[in-house]
Every structure is written in structure tokens, then in C-alpha cells.
Design an enzyme around this catalytic site. Structure first.
Site, PDB file in Angstrom:
ATOM      1  N   SER A  67     -47.922 -46.216  23.958  1.00 54.51           N
ATOM      2  CA  SER A  67     -47.145 -47.427  24.189  1.00 54.51           C
ATOM      3  C   SER A  67     -45.771 -47.365  23.530  1.00 54.51           C
ATOM      4  O   SER A  67     -44.941 -46.529  23.866  1.00 54.51           O
ATOM      5  CB  SER A  67     -47.953 -48.628  23.695  1.00 54.51           C
ATOM      6  OG  SER A  67     -47.364 -49.837  24.084  1.00 54.51           O
ATOM      7  N   ASP A 100     -41.778 -50.994  27.414  1.00 57.58           N
ATOM      8  CA  ASP A 100     -42.261 -50.083  26.383  1.00 57.58           C
ATOM      9  C   ASP A 100     -42.688 -48.777  27.059  1.00 57.58           C
ATOM     10  O   ASP A 100     -42.517 -48.597  28.265  1.00 57.58           O
ATOM     11  CB  ASP A 100     -43.390 -50.707  25.561  1.00 57.58           C
ATOM     12  CG  ASP A 100     -44.596 -51.102  26.387  1.00 57.58           C
ATOM     13  OD1 ASP A 100     -44.490 -51.152  27.626  1.00 57.58           O
ATOM     14  OD2 ASP A 100     -45.661 -51.360  25.805  1.00 57.58           O
TER      15      ASP A 100
END
Length: 449
Positions: free
Chosen positions: A98, A242
């Protein structure tokens, strides 16, 4: 007590436990055993240089356990959730860390229904991982050297893009100028193709991944970067994702950062106006600002708070039959449309509200007045209960006592990094800074790296 899974899968420095080859292979075997003989899994990854060998090792473990895997290549996390559900896979797996730096990586697992696994299921997989590891190293337990990845099914990406466009019918940029920051991550493989189909000027930035530049001075944890680009280029709006694009942050036409709280406010008001906001309720987290809660209340909308982590937000939404929820950090959940947070979906939905309202994003959030809030991240060497340290406990108690009627104190460990997060919210800027520093200093003294 969790041993491998955090709040969003298994995450660590690539090559170090629990992301060493032996454990990754055991994860594959354990997951296959839990899914049952002949299970079929879909797997994708973000752009980190460790992604290929981790994926290959995991696929080898799945094969050892009796499962097969289809490879989707570089693709977003929500795309894997969508594909798992659409095609009836037993599970979807994403190799991603992430927003973390490139040295880290992780393993996220979705059920065949497209939802993140409940804690109880993850704990069951953990027990099976330990059982596999206890069986001894064996000839293949370190992960087969030189295992090649299967060829990626490129059709999956097109399917996902068509799903996004269908979810927001008639979506158009209205010839607006938008800036998109792909964080040199998974969005780089999807966003340019998605937005080129809309009518407008699209500037795509940070979409040249090299395996090590994911999230580097870009992305959802640094939204001021895209905000500055919007202002410099005279654009109407900006989006930034992200590394695996399951969340997004925004920038308005003035170059102001628009976070998840503000996005939920925009969407909640729009859904309520159209009679689509169930029970006039939004589910946020302990980190959401009191100013956001007050703005919702002015619009006749209630708010519940869940623990941090989008899967915990979803659980609270399901308990209360809510149609909108999310996190200040940009995970936004629209369960009528998708099973997990999706940054690209959020971007399209915000554009749709802007299109239908005839207002700018800045105008839509103009009345949101946030309480001063600060989040201090303290690197820690271990995550011990903070109440076991008298000086830390005393600093927290002092803040809670002073701010009990005019602010909030939230102290928690990150579920994905070796960090203690100190969040203070207060009407007084001075009190906010004073208490955040006092608590962070005590944590640093007792547990800091």
C-alpha cells in the site's frame, strides 16, 4: 494475539520474516489447504521490485497445497476484489504494501465474495501457516528458486475499467482539466487508460514505476504534491492514490488538500439529497475530525465511529445497514457499488457530484471547518501496551482531562508499520501541540527506536 496479519494483511520488509521465502511459501500452502482441494485463486501485485519473486513463491505454495492461481499482473487491490467476486474465484490475493516505502511488501487476501477476510478467518490461516512451518523445511519450503510467474491475463485490466465506468454511468470531465498522481504504483497501469476515455484534459504524474519509486515524494500520503500541481497548472481538481490504489486523496481548484472526511461529506450530502443515504448515517473512524461530524449534523446526518481500518469500518456499516463510510486517510466505502475501498471509484464518484451539482469541489466543502488536529508518528521498536508505562499513561490522562469537553485524544499503534500514532484534536492550537508533544516524547523515551 496476531502473529502474521495486521490491520491490512501481512506486511513487512521484503525478504525478512514474515515475508521471507519460507514463510511466504507456507502462506500459500496454508491458504490452499483452507480453501480446499482444487481451489482457484486470482493474484495481482503493485509495482515494487520484490513483487515478482513474492508472487512466484506464493503461487508455488498454493500449488503445493493443491490450488491453482491465475495472474493478473500489476493491478489495483480493488480490481482483485472485483475479479474474485465476478469470476467466482475461491480467493483474491494482492502482493502490495500500500502506502509503505518500496522496501516493504505485503500479502492481502480477499474471500471469493470480494470482501477482506474476517479476523477469525485470518487467525485460522495463521494457525495453518504455523502448522506448515512446523512440518520442517523440506525440499521446497524455502520457495523454489527460479520459479517463473505465469503470463498475466491482460484482459482483467480492461474488465475492471469497464466495471468502473459502468458504476458511474454518463461520467464526464465536462472538458475540465484534472491532475492525477499515480504514486508510481498500481494506478499507473489503470488510471491513464481509464481517464483518457473521459472528455477533458488529463495530466498524469508519477506513473513511471521503476520498482523503487512507489510512494516516493508522491501519492496519497503526500497529497500536497498533487495539490501544488493543480494550482501550478490551473487545473480544476486533482486526485492522488496510494501504492495499490484502494484509497485516494483530492485537491480542489485552489490547490487545497481535500481528505477522506471532506469527500465523505460531499458524497453523504449528495446521497441524502437523492434519497440514497440509508438511515441518514455515515460510518467514520476514531481519526475523523470533529468538524466533519459537526458538518454532517448540520445536514441532518448522523455519524458512528469504528476502529481504524477500512474492514472495521465495513463491519460497522454492515451492522447498521449504512450506505457510506470511510477513513480520513482516503479509504471510502460504497457497498452498493464495490466490496472494498477503491481510489479510482472514489475519484469518479466525486467527479460525478461535481458534474451534477454544477459546483467546484472547493465550493462543495466550503463550510467544513475542521478542529485543529495533529497526528504525530513515533517509530517504535516494539508494540507494548501503553498503559504499562506510567509516564506515557500520565501524559495521555492529562490530555484527556483537559480536552474532555473541547477535543479528542486517540493514541494507537499502526496496524501496518512499527509506529505509534498520537492524534490530538482541540479547539486550542496551543493545547493540541503541547499535549501531542508531551505524549510523543514519553512514547519515544520508553519505546522509541
Amino acid at each position: 494475539m496476531r502473529k502474521y496479519f495486521g490491520t491490512d494483511g501481512i506486511r513487512a520488509v521484503a525478504g525478512e520474516a514474515p515475508l521471507d521465502k519460507r514463510t511466504i511459501f507456507a502462506v500459500g500452502v496454508a491458504l490452499a489447504r483452507k480453501l480446499g482441494a482444487g481451489a482457484h485463486v486470482v493474484l495481482g501485485m503493485d509495482t515494487r521490485e520484490s513483487g515478482e519473486w513474492i508472487a512466484a513463491t506464493l503461487i508455488a505454495g498454493l500449488s503445493e497445497g493443491g490450488a491453482t492461481a491465475e495472474f493478473a499482473g500489476v493491478i489495483t487491490t480493488p480490481a482483485i476484489a472485483f475479479l474474485a467476486r465476478k469470476h467466482g474465484y475461491a480467493a483474491g490475493v494482492v502482493i502490495s504494501a500500500s502506502h509503505n516505502p518500496w522496501q516493504d511488501n505485503g500479502i492481502k487476501i480477499f474471500g471469493g465474495d470480494g470482501y477482506k477476510l474476517p479476523d477469525a478467518v485470518e487467525l485460522g490461516i495463521e494457525a495453518e501457516i504455523d502448522a506448515v512451518l512446523a512440518e520442517g523445511p523440506g525440499a521446497r519450503a524455502q520457495g523454489p528458486e527460479g520459479t517463473a510467474l505465469p503470463e498475466a491475463n491482460e484482459a482483467f485490466r480492461r474488465e475492471y475499467i469497464e466495471f468502473l465506468l459502468a458504476a458511474v454511468p454518463g461520467i464526464s470531465l465536462d472538458n475540465k482539466h484534472v491532475v492525477i498522481d499515480c504514486a508510481n504504483g498500481a494506478a499507473s497501469a489503470v488510471a491513464p487508460q481509464l481517464f483518457v476515455e473521459l472528455k477533458g484534459t488529463v495530466d498524469v504524474t508519477h506513473a513511471s514505476p521503476d520498482g523503487r519509486n512507489i510512494n516516493e515524494n508522491c501519492g496519497a500520503t503526500k497529497p500536497h504534491i498533487v495539490a501544488a500541481e493543480v494550482k501550478e497548472r490551473g487545473a480544476s481538481v486533482g486526485f492522488t492514490f496510494d501504492g495499490d490504489a484502494d484509497r485516494a486523496m483530492f485537491a480542489d481548484e485552489h490547490g487545497n488538500v481535500i481528505n477522506g472526511d471532506a469527500v465523505m461529506l460531499v458524497c453523504a450530502r449528495d446521497l441524502k439529497a437523492r434519497g440514497l443515504l440509508k438511515h441518514d448515517l455515515v460510518v467514520a473512524t476514531t481519526m475523523s475530525n470533529m468538524g466533519f461530524e459537526a458538518a454532517l449534523k448540520r445536514s441532518g446526518i448522523g455519524m458512528l465511529r469504528a476502529p481504524v481500518g477500512d474492514k472495521y469500518v465495513l463491519e460497522e456499516m454492515q451492522k447498521n445497514d449504512a450506505s457510506l463510510g470511510g477513513e480520513q486517510s482516503g479509504h471510502i466505502l460504497f457497498p452498493a457499488l464495490a466490496t472494498t475501498g477503491d481510489g479510482l471509484m472514489s475519484a469518479l464518484l466525486v467527479l460525478d457530484v461535481v458534474h451534477r451539482s454544477g459546483k467546484t469541489l472547493g465550493e462543495l466543502v466550503a463550510d467544513l471547518k475542521n478542529f485543529p488536529q495533529v497526528i504525530v508518528n513515533v517509530k517504535v521498536r516494539e508494540k507494548k501496551p501503553l498503559e504499562g508505562f506510567p509516564k506515557i499513561a500520565a501524559a495521555i490522562a492529562a490530555a484527556e482531562e483537559e480536552l474532555k469537553d473541547s477535543g479528542r485524544v486517540v493514541i494507537r499503534y499502526s496496524g501496518t508499520e512499527a509506529l505509534a500514532r498520537v492524534m490530538i484534536e482541540a479547539e486550542s492550537e496551543e493545547a493540541m501541540q503541547r499535549h501531542s508533544k508531551a505524549i510523543a516524547d514519553e512514547i519515544r523515551a520508553e519505546l522509541g527506536v
